[in-house]
Motif scaffolding. Structure first.
Motif, PDB file in Angstrom:
ATOM      1  N   GLN A 171       0.510  -1.042  -0.319  1.00  0.00           N
ATOM      2  CA  GLN A 171       0.366  -0.222  -0.234  1.00  0.00           C
ATOM      3  C   GLN A 171       0.667   1.180   0.006  1.00  0.00           C
ATOM      4  O   GLN A 171       0.862   2.235  -0.338  1.00  0.00           O
ATOM      5  CB  GLN A 171      -0.518  -0.011   0.790  1.00  0.00           C
TER       6      GLN A 171
ATOM      7  N   LEU B 181      -4.127  -3.997   4.435  1.00  0.00           N
ATOM      8  CA  LEU B 181      -4.534  -3.697   3.300  1.00  0.00           C
ATOM      9  C   LEU B 181      -5.379  -2.116   3.435  1.00  0.00           C
ATOM     10  O   LEU B 181      -4.973  -1.249   3.007  1.00  0.00           O
ATOM     11  CB  LEU B 181      -5.586  -4.613   2.109  1.00  0.00           C
ATOM     12  N   THR B 182      -6.598  -2.491   4.333  1.00  0.00           N
ATOM     13  CA  THR B 182      -7.483  -1.399   4.166  1.00  0.00           C
ATOM     14  C   THR B 182      -6.852  -0.409   5.208  1.00  0.00           C
ATOM     15  O   THR B 182      -7.098   0.764   5.022  1.00  0.00           O
ATOM     16  CB  THR B 182      -8.068  -2.066   4.897  1.00  0.00           C
TER      17      THR B 182
ATOM     18  N   SER C 277      -4.076   1.458   2.682  1.00  0.00           N
ATOM     19  CA  SER C 277      -5.013   2.824   2.088  1.00  0.00           C
ATOM     20  C   SER C 277      -5.767   3.836   2.595  1.00  0.00           C
ATOM     21  O   SER C 277      -5.305   5.088   2.396  1.00  0.00           O
ATOM     22  CB  SER C 277      -6.166   1.800   1.937  1.00  0.00           C
ATOM     23  N   ARG C 278      -6.243   3.614   3.859  1.00  0.00           N
ATOM     24  CA  ARG C 278      -6.649   4.609   4.991  1.00  0.00           C
ATOM     25  C   ARG C 278      -5.391   5.986   5.396  1.00  0.00           C
ATOM     26  O   ARG C 278      -5.360   7.030   5.405  1.00  0.00           O
ATOM     27  CB  ARG C 278      -7.742   4.076   5.822  1.00  0.00           C
TER      28      ARG C 278
ATOM     29  N   ASP D 285      -4.368   7.741   2.525  1.00  0.00           N
ATOM     30  CA  ASP D 285      -4.740   8.548   1.645  1.00  0.00           C
ATOM     31  C   ASP D 285      -5.041   9.710   3.019  1.00  0.00           C
ATOM     32  O   ASP D 285      -5.744  10.626   2.145  1.00  0.00           O
ATOM     33  CB  ASP D 285      -6.941   7.452   2.009  1.00  0.00           C
TER      34      ASP D 285
ATOM     35  N   ASP E 100     -12.569  -0.761   0.042  1.00  0.00           N
ATOM     36  CA  ASP E 100     -11.352   0.010  -0.168  1.00  0.00           C
ATOM     37  C   ASP E 100      -9.824  -0.950  -0.309  1.00  0.00           C
ATOM     38  O   ASP E 100      -9.179  -0.223  -1.043  1.00  0.00           O
ATOM     39  CB  ASP E 100     -10.965   1.535   1.333  1.00  0.00           C
ATOM     40  N   TRP E 101     -10.058  -1.678   0.199  1.00  0.00           N
ATOM     41  CA  TRP E 101      -8.407  -2.932   0.214  1.00  0.00           C
ATOM     42  C   TRP E 101      -8.613  -2.926  -0.614  1.00  0.00           C
ATOM     43  O   TRP E 101      -7.270  -3.429  -1.370  1.00  0.00           O
ATOM     44  CB  TRP E 101      -8.493  -3.451   2.032  1.00  0.00           C
TER      45      TRP E 101
ATOM     46  N   TRP F 131     -10.085  -1.936  -3.733  1.00  0.00           N
ATOM     47  CA  TRP F 131      -9.843  -1.087  -4.917  1.00  0.00           C
ATOM     48  C   TRP F 131      -8.143  -1.161  -5.105  1.00  0.00           C
ATOM     49  O   TRP F 131      -7.877  -0.988  -6.253  1.00  0.00           O
ATOM     50  CB  TRP F 131     -10.168   0.147  -4.237  1.00  0.00           C
ATOM     51  N   ARG F 132      -7.954  -0.413  -3.699  1.00  0.00           N
ATOM     52  CA  ARG F 132      -6.357  -0.534  -4.198  1.00  0.00           C
ATOM     53  C   ARG F 132      -5.364  -1.060  -4.617  1.00  0.00           C
ATOM     54  O   ARG F 132      -4.405  -0.923  -4.913  1.00  0.00           O
ATOM     55  CB  ARG F 132      -5.446  -0.101  -2.422  1.00  0.00           C
ATOM     56  N   GLN F 133      -5.534  -2.771  -4.422  1.00  0.00           N
ATOM     57  CA  GLN F 133      -5.043  -4.229  -4.227  1.00  0.00           C
ATOM     58  C   GLN F 133      -5.536  -4.316  -6.208  1.00  0.00           C
ATOM     59  O   GLN F 133      -4.628  -4.582  -6.150  1.00  0.00           O
ATOM     60  CB  GLN F 133      -6.193  -5.331  -3.772  1.00  0.00           C
TER      61      GLN F 133
END
Length: 229
Positions: free
Chosen positions: A25, A199-200, A203-204, A207, A222-223, A225-227
């Motif tokens: 991430q 992952l989540t 990502s946060r 962001d 969210d996890w 989408w970034r993955q």
């Protein structure tokens, strides 16, 4: 540049999964791209390979394969705890052990799930203007520690009888990632949960420091989408 330290019991399953997910991430050109992510164990002699199930959970990419074959467990040291900017643990007992190892690390130490909850709270604080937007990991961690004192502590269930000693009990603590090695189904759940939660959170954190707070929390995936971005 700073360091994120991941801690669990043996550093062969949950911790390396969390390490890999956060590295993934943070990669790129964002404000956290230069962060170093490492993992350590509290009960490991060191130099153990990542477990097969955990390695499989990381995927079949070249990056995952390289990580899996190169990972070796390492024991937590006082220096590790004192030098890390953020410390994430799998369970509360690991969090307590880290703080006993280095009392000055208390304000920088959270369970992975605790950090995820607090990051969501901090995101709302930033969105509404009640907290400044952090521009670095150090600032983010300091704000997370402040937020930690403003929300009720989620307590794990008490063990009041022998009938509570069942295999599902470890997952009953809402702030802990179950180990699961004693049961195949629990082990699969543990690896999946560790990967997705990490992952989540990654990502946060990215962001939040990139000032994309309007998007954070817009979807429970969210996890994902970034993955797959």
């Amino acid at each position: 540049m700073g360091t994120v330290l991941i801690v669990d019991g043996s550093d062969v399953c949950r911790a390396p999964i969390m390490e890999f997910a956060l590295q993934k991430q943070f990669a790129g050109e964002g404000p956290l791209a230069e962060q170093t992510v490492i993992s350590r164990g509290l009960e490991t002699p060191g130099q153990n390979l990542i477990c097969d199930l955990a390695a499989g959970r990381l995927g079949a990419s070249m990056r995952a394969a390289t990580f899996s074959v190169s990972h070796r467990s390492r024991s937590l040291t006082v220096e590790d705890a004192e030098q890390a900017d953020l410390i994430l643990t799998a369970e509360r007992v690991h969090r307590s052990a880290v703080v006993r190892t280095s009392p000055i690390a208390r304000g920088r130490t959270f369970t992975l799930k605790e950090a995820l909850v607090l990051t969501s709270v901090l995101t709302d604080e930033v969105r509404t203007g009640r907290s400044p937007r952090p521009t670095s990991l150090v600032e983010t961690v300091a704000l997370l520690d402040e937020v930690r004192g403003s929300i009720p502590l989620i307590e794990p269930p008490m063990h009041t009888s022998v009938f509570h000693r069942d295999r599902a009990l470890p997952s009953a603590d809402p702030l802990a990632l179950v180990d699961g090695h004693e049961d195949a189904a629990l082990h699969r759940h543990a690896t999946d949960e560790a990967y997705q939660v990490a992952l989540t959170l990654g990502s946060r954190l990215v962001d939040l420091t990139e000032d994309h707070v309007a998007r954070i929390g817009s979807t429970p995936n969210d996890w994902w989408w970034r993955q797959h971005a």
